[in-house]
Write an enzyme that holds these catalytic residues in place. Structure first.
Site, PDB file in Angstrom:
ATOM      1  N   HIS A   1      26.190  25.725  41.077  1.00  0.00           N
ATOM      2  CA  HIS A   1      26.853  25.648  42.381  1.00  0.00           C
ATOM      3  C   HIS A   1      25.812  25.742  43.496  1.00  0.00           C
ATOM      4  O   HIS A   1      25.341  26.835  43.807  1.00  0.00           O
ATOM      5  CB  HIS A   1      27.818  26.821  42.562  1.00  0.00           C
ATOM      6  CG  HIS A   1      28.919  26.888  41.552  1.00  0.00           C
ATOM      7  ND1 HIS A   1      30.241  26.706  41.893  1.00  0.00           N
ATOM      8  CD2 HIS A   1      28.893  27.119  40.228  1.00  0.00           C
ATOM      9  CE1 HIS A   1      30.991  26.829  40.808  1.00  0.00           C
ATOM     10  NE2 HIS A   1      30.200  27.089  39.778  1.00  0.00           N
TER      11      HIS A   1
ATOM     12  N   HIS B   1      32.888  21.172  44.495  1.00  0.00           N
ATOM     13  CA  HIS B   1      31.535  21.582  44.866  1.00  0.00           C
ATOM     14  C   HIS B   1      30.822  22.353  43.776  1.00  0.00           C
ATOM     15  O   HIS B   1      29.688  22.760  43.982  1.00  0.00           O
ATOM     16  CB  HIS B   1      31.576  22.383  46.159  1.00  0.00           C
ATOM     17  CG  HIS B   1      32.422  23.604  46.046  1.00  0.00           C
ATOM     18  ND1 HIS B   1      33.765  23.582  46.336  1.00  0.00           N
ATOM     19  CD2 HIS B   1      32.134  24.842  45.644  1.00  0.00           C
ATOM     20  CE1 HIS B   1      34.254  24.785  46.122  1.00  0.00           C
ATOM     21  NE2 HIS B   1      33.287  25.560  45.694  1.00  0.00           N
TER      22      HIS B   1
ATOM     23  N   GLU C   1      44.212  50.093  36.662  1.00  0.00           N
ATOM     24  CA  GLU C   1      43.392  50.090  35.447  1.00  0.00           C
ATOM     25  C   GLU C   1      42.175  49.172  35.567  1.00  0.00           C
ATOM     26  O   GLU C   1      41.077  49.508  35.114  1.00  0.00           O
ATOM     27  CB  GLU C   1      44.213  49.639  34.224  1.00  0.00           C
ATOM     28  CG  GLU C   1      45.293  50.603  33.796  1.00  0.00           C
ATOM     29  CD  GLU C   1      46.569  50.452  34.624  1.00  0.00           C
ATOM     30  OE1 GLU C   1      46.669  49.486  35.411  1.00  0.00           O
ATOM     31  OE2 GLU C   1      47.464  51.311  34.486  1.00  0.00           O
TER      32      GLU C   1
ATOM     33  N   HIS D   1      54.991  49.675  25.444  1.00  0.00           N
ATOM     34  CA  HIS D   1      53.895  50.639  25.536  1.00  0.00           C
ATOM     35  C   HIS D   1      53.125  50.802  24.227  1.00  0.00           C
ATOM     36  O   HIS D   1      52.141  51.520  24.185  1.00  0.00           O
ATOM     37  CB  HIS D   1      54.435  52.009  25.963  1.00  0.00           C
ATOM     38  CG  HIS D   1      54.776  52.097  27.417  1.00  0.00           C
ATOM     39  ND1 HIS D   1      55.531  51.142  28.052  1.00  0.00           N
ATOM     40  CD2 HIS D   1      54.472  53.022  28.364  1.00  0.00           C
ATOM     41  CE1 HIS D   1      55.677  51.469  29.323  1.00  0.00           C
ATOM     42  NE2 HIS D   1      55.035  52.606  29.541  1.00  0.00           N
TER      43      HIS D   1
HETATM   44  C1  LIG Z   1      37.958  35.360  37.151  1.00  0.00           C
HETATM   45  C2  LIG Z   1      37.410  33.989  37.425  1.00  0.00           C
HETATM   46  N1  LIG Z   1      38.242  32.943  37.434  1.00  0.00           N
HETATM   47  C3  LIG Z   1      37.759  31.696  37.628  1.00  0.00           C
HETATM   48  C4  LIG Z   1      36.433  31.480  37.821  1.00  0.00           C
HETATM   49  C5  LIG Z   1      35.875  30.065  37.961  1.00  0.00           C
HETATM   50  N2  LIG Z   1      35.424  29.863  39.335  1.00  0.00           N
HETATM   51  C6  LIG Z   1      34.149  29.886  39.680  1.00  0.00           C
HETATM   52  S1  LIG Z   1      33.929  29.741  41.323  1.00  0.00           S
HETATM   53  C7  LIG Z   1      35.596  29.629  41.580  1.00  0.00           C
HETATM   54  C8  LIG Z   1      36.225  29.560  42.913  1.00  0.00           C
HETATM   55  C9  LIG Z   1      35.332  29.198  43.943  1.00  0.00           C
HETATM   56  O1  LIG Z   1      35.911  29.475  45.173  1.00  0.00           O
HETATM   57  P1  LIG Z   1      35.408  30.681  46.015  1.00  0.00           P
HETATM   58  O2  LIG Z   1      35.649  31.940  45.312  1.00  0.00           O
HETATM   59  O3  LIG Z   1      35.986  30.534  47.345  1.00  0.00           O
HETATM   60  O4  LIG Z   1      33.850  30.472  46.049  1.00  0.00           O
HETATM   61  P2  LIG Z   1      33.069  29.281  46.808  1.00  0.00           P
HETATM   62  O5  LIG Z   1      33.233  28.078  45.961  1.00  0.00           O
HETATM   63  O6  LIG Z   1      33.664  29.149  48.128  1.00  0.00           O
HETATM   64  O7  LIG Z   1      31.668  29.729  46.801  1.00  0.00           O
HETATM   65  C10 LIG Z   1      36.276  29.679  40.400  1.00  0.00           C
HETATM   66  C11 LIG Z   1      37.737  29.558  40.271  1.00  0.00           C
HETATM   67  C12 LIG Z   1      35.600  32.610  37.803  1.00  0.00           C
HETATM   68  N3  LIG Z   1      34.294  32.519  37.982  1.00  0.00           N
HETATM   69  N4  LIG Z   1      36.121  33.849  37.638  1.00  0.00           N
END
Ligand SMILES: Cc1ncc(C[n+]2csc(CCOP(=O)(O)OP(=O)(O)O)c2C)c(N)n1
Ligand SMILES: [Mg+2]
Length: 693
Positions: A37, A285, A437, A498
């Site tokens: 990224h 992205h 939790e 539970h």
């Molecule tokens: C618990 C979890 N679910 C899904 C992902 C996959 N994932 C990586 S980045 C992202 C979302 C990116 O959006 P954002 O948090 O706004 O970050 P940005 O791209 O703006 O840097 C996802 C869903 C992850 N890393 N962790």
């Protein structure tokens, strides 16, 4: 085309040069790896730069300094942002003995090996691989959850170790986070508890770039984050342009001046800042820019278009003059205070050294309880609570709590002076996580990476709620302690919602997690001894709600063999059994009863207690063969849980007594009969196994 020599290197332009260096290192590393990224590092580079260069109290020459400010990249997908900063700030690598080396934690070769096998620059930051990475992030929400634990640790350490005029601990915890962190439930739990605890040493920097992976954040996210955090009793401030270093600096100053609550800095940024297409918020992205766009972006930055992994002249020097110099001076001043402190309070200084090395104090295992034989016995949650209380009196930095079930889990520390950790009174050793939790798990991990031996407790069934955090502790190779009571259908009337079934099998499937399910009170004590000596593995201690017999150790083998994971508890004459009965936890005494019945009927049986599979697997082949001889194929396992995994020990001819459905709401004795957990059933299965083998 611009060449590196043409880049101006003074004043504000020097800042811009450094920021663009971070950006282009991220772009080039992602491009070379052809995955990752780049967008978030490009958008956040000025924020990270401002924080590290001008605010973070951090000495790159010693990333182990105990009073360093912590920086957590909760949006771990932006890992190149952290790697670029660690590289440019020249943070040193620490070896496996905890010694700081001359080597950089992230040398340029490692940036070039981003996301490659065996590199120190994995796709998401991993703290056990790369010095300067405070915690492993990637699963969104975990990093901010860890930051809560780090901030708790900071307050607890200050309250317990600082002395008048000798402020050893006053560090801050900064966590950078993204939309995902703020959306995730665990992030909400963390914010709620941090606000309640008034953790003024905690600062989250929220990258409000209005975009997530699938497209505009608005597709799934429209709440007013600022209002939400105000509701959590945070101090909320806003920076409307991530590129405005002055406003950013002002926001960090506001954080530092805020002494009664945590701070959220909402930073409006543009993902992929400077690239012609990535700023389009609907574009995907999580991928490299592509060669053409890399060029266009570099042109926008005024960067040599063909240069790769370029660190222009003046950049390293600027970091040395900023974070390098400031960190060195702060650390040196602190070291003087600490030298004085060590003279005046050698015991406390010694504790801090041990904590950092994950060593235990002398006499850590004194006064542990022993339990006399008792057919009625005691619940392992009770023997567990007694053992925990004895240990905690010997180990001042063993602290923790429950997710609102301390009375049920028996995890309250009840001795004089244990105290409660609450807003404004941070010396206490009883933490109250509330019904949270997941962030209990994440914050326990945050405390453990801060040197504290922290534990968190709940019902075993709810281990699922915190599984992601347990998993990260195992990946991070840290000795977090998770205590789970109400470990089977044996909990009775609360019923199947539970009653855990598959949790044992699923936690046993987790690499590096030590799962212990002791079979009586004395095995509990031994299990706790194992847990306390772990340095690189977390433990899950699985305990009963119901009383179980305390075995007569003059008649059966000593519980000390729990240290080997599994052992022969009761044997056939001459050590030559025709059938082996094996069990963990509450089913151990059932096997002992069956063994006595079989013995009376002239059947040669052996009982094997198997409280910890993982440790048994670490024993040599000769020991394992001595416990489970290959020649004895008539075997029966008994465990009130899913049977998945027991095949390994009972073999193709063995029998497994376990759970094949959810449980039911009923009194314990009815459940035991209904689901077949009786000595007679074990005897019948033993005979069937002998016939079949
Ligand atoms: C618990 C979890 N679910 C899904 C992902 C996959 N994932 C990586 S980045 C992202 C979302 C990116 O959006 P954002 O948090 O706004 O970050 P940005 O791209 O703006 O840097 C996802 C869903 C992850 N890393 N962790
Ligand atoms: Mg986003």
């Amino acid at each position: 085309m611009v060449t590196s020599e043409q880049i101006l290197v003074t004043g504000k332009q020097l800042d811009t040069l450094c920021i663009n260096t971070i950006r282009t290192l991220a772009i080039d590393a992602v491009q070379q790896a052809n995955s990752g990224h780049p967008g978030a590092p490009m958008g956040l580079a000025p924020v990270a730069y401002c924080l590290w260069q001008d605010f973070l109290r951090y000495d790159p020459a010693d990333p182990t300094w105990i009073n360093r400010d912590r920086f957590v990249l909760s949006n771990g997908h932006a890992s190149m942002l952290l790697y670029a900063i660690l590289h440019l700030a020249e943070v040193r690598q620490v070896d496996e003995h905890g010694q700081v080396t001359k080597e950089l934690a992230v040398p340029m070769e490692e940036i070039k090996r981003f996301r490659q096998l065996g590199s120190r620059t994995p796709g998401h930051p991993e703290s056990h691989l790369t010095s300067g990475v405070e915690t492993t992030t990637g699963p969104l929400g975990q990093g901010v959850g860890n930051s809560l634990g780090m901030a708790i640790a900071g307050k607890w350490l200050a309250a317990n170790f600082n002395r008048p005029g000798l402020e050893i601990f006053d560090y801050n915890v900064y966590a950078m986070c993204s939309d995902g962190d703020v959306m995730e439930g665990v992030g909400g739990e963390a914010a709620s508890l941090a606000g309640h605890l008034k953790l003024s040493n905690l600062c989250w920097i929220y990258d409000n770039n209005r975009v997530t992976l699938d497209g505009p954040a608005a597709w799934s996210f429209s709440e007013d984050v600022a209002t939400r955090f105000v509701g959590y009793e945070w101090n909320v401030t806003r920076v409307v342009d991530a590129n405005d270093l002055e406003i950013l600096a002002r926001a960090f100053e506001v954080f530092r001046k805020t002494t009664d609550r945590p701070t959220l800095i909402i930073v409006d940024s543009h993902i992929g800042y400077g690239s012609p297409h990535k700023q389009d918020t609907s574009a995907a992205h999580g991928e490299p820019l592509g060669e053409e766009e890399v060029r266009l972006t570099k042109r926008f930055y005024g960067w040599p278009e063909d240069a790769k992994f370029l660190v222009p002249e003046g950049v390293r020097e600027n970091f040395r003059d900023g974070i390098g110099k400031r960190g060195r001076e702060l650390h040196a001043r602190w070291s003087e205070v600490f030298a004085d402190y060590s003279q005046k309070y050698p015991d406390l200084a010694d504790q801090l050294h041990r904590m950092q090395r994950r060593e235990l104090p002398a006499g850590w295992d004194k006064n542990l309880p022993t339990f006399p034989a008792d057919p009625k016995g005691i619940a392992t949650r009770d023997s567990g609570g007694k053992t925990l209380n004895a240990l905690a009196q010997n180990i001042p930095w063993l602290i923790g709590g429950s997710a609102d079930l301390a009375t049920s889990n028996k995890t309250a520390l009840k001795f004089d002076g244990a105290g409660e950790f609450q807003a404004g009174s941070y010396a206490g050793r009883n933490l109250h996580f509330g019904v949270r939790e997941h962030v209990m798990g994440a914050s326990v991990n945050g405390m453990v990476v801060s040197g504290i031996r922290a534990f968190g407790a709940t019902f075993f069934n709810f281990s699922d709620y915190m599984r992601a955090s347990i998993r990260l502790s195992a990946l991070m190779e840290i000795p977090s302690i998770f205590i789970f009571t109400h470990d089977s259908i044996g909990l009775g009337e609360d019923g199947p919602t539970h009653q855990p079934i598959e949790q044992l099998a699923s936690l046993r499937a987790m690499p590096n997690l030590i799962v212990l399910r002791p079979g009586d009170a004395n095995e509990v004590v031994e299990a706790w001894k194992i847990i306390m000596q772990l340095k690189h593995s977390p433990a899950a201690l699985v305990l009963t709600r119901q009383a179980i017999p305390t075995l007569d150790r003059t008649k059966y083998a000593s519980a000390s063999s729990v240290a080997k994971g599994a052992y022969v508890l009761a044997d056939a004459p001459g050590g030559k059994p025709d059938v082996i009965l094996m069990a963990t936890g509450s089913e151990l005494s059932l096997c002992v009863d069956a063994y006595e019945k079989l013995k009376a009927e002239g059947v040669k049986a052996r009982v094997v207690s198997m409280p910890c599979w993982e440790i048994f697997e670490q024993q040599d082949a000769a020991y394992r063969e001595s416990v489970l001889p290959a020649s004895v194929t008539a075997r029966v396992s008994v465990e009130m849980a899913a049977t998945l995994g027991w095949d390994r020990y009972v073999g193709p001819k063995g029998r497994k007594i376990g759970m094949h459905s959810f449980g039911a709401s009923a009194p314990l004795k009815d459940l035991l009969r209904f689901f077949g957990f009786t000595a007679d059933h074990v005897v019948a299965e033993a005979r069937a196994a002998m016939l079949g083998s």
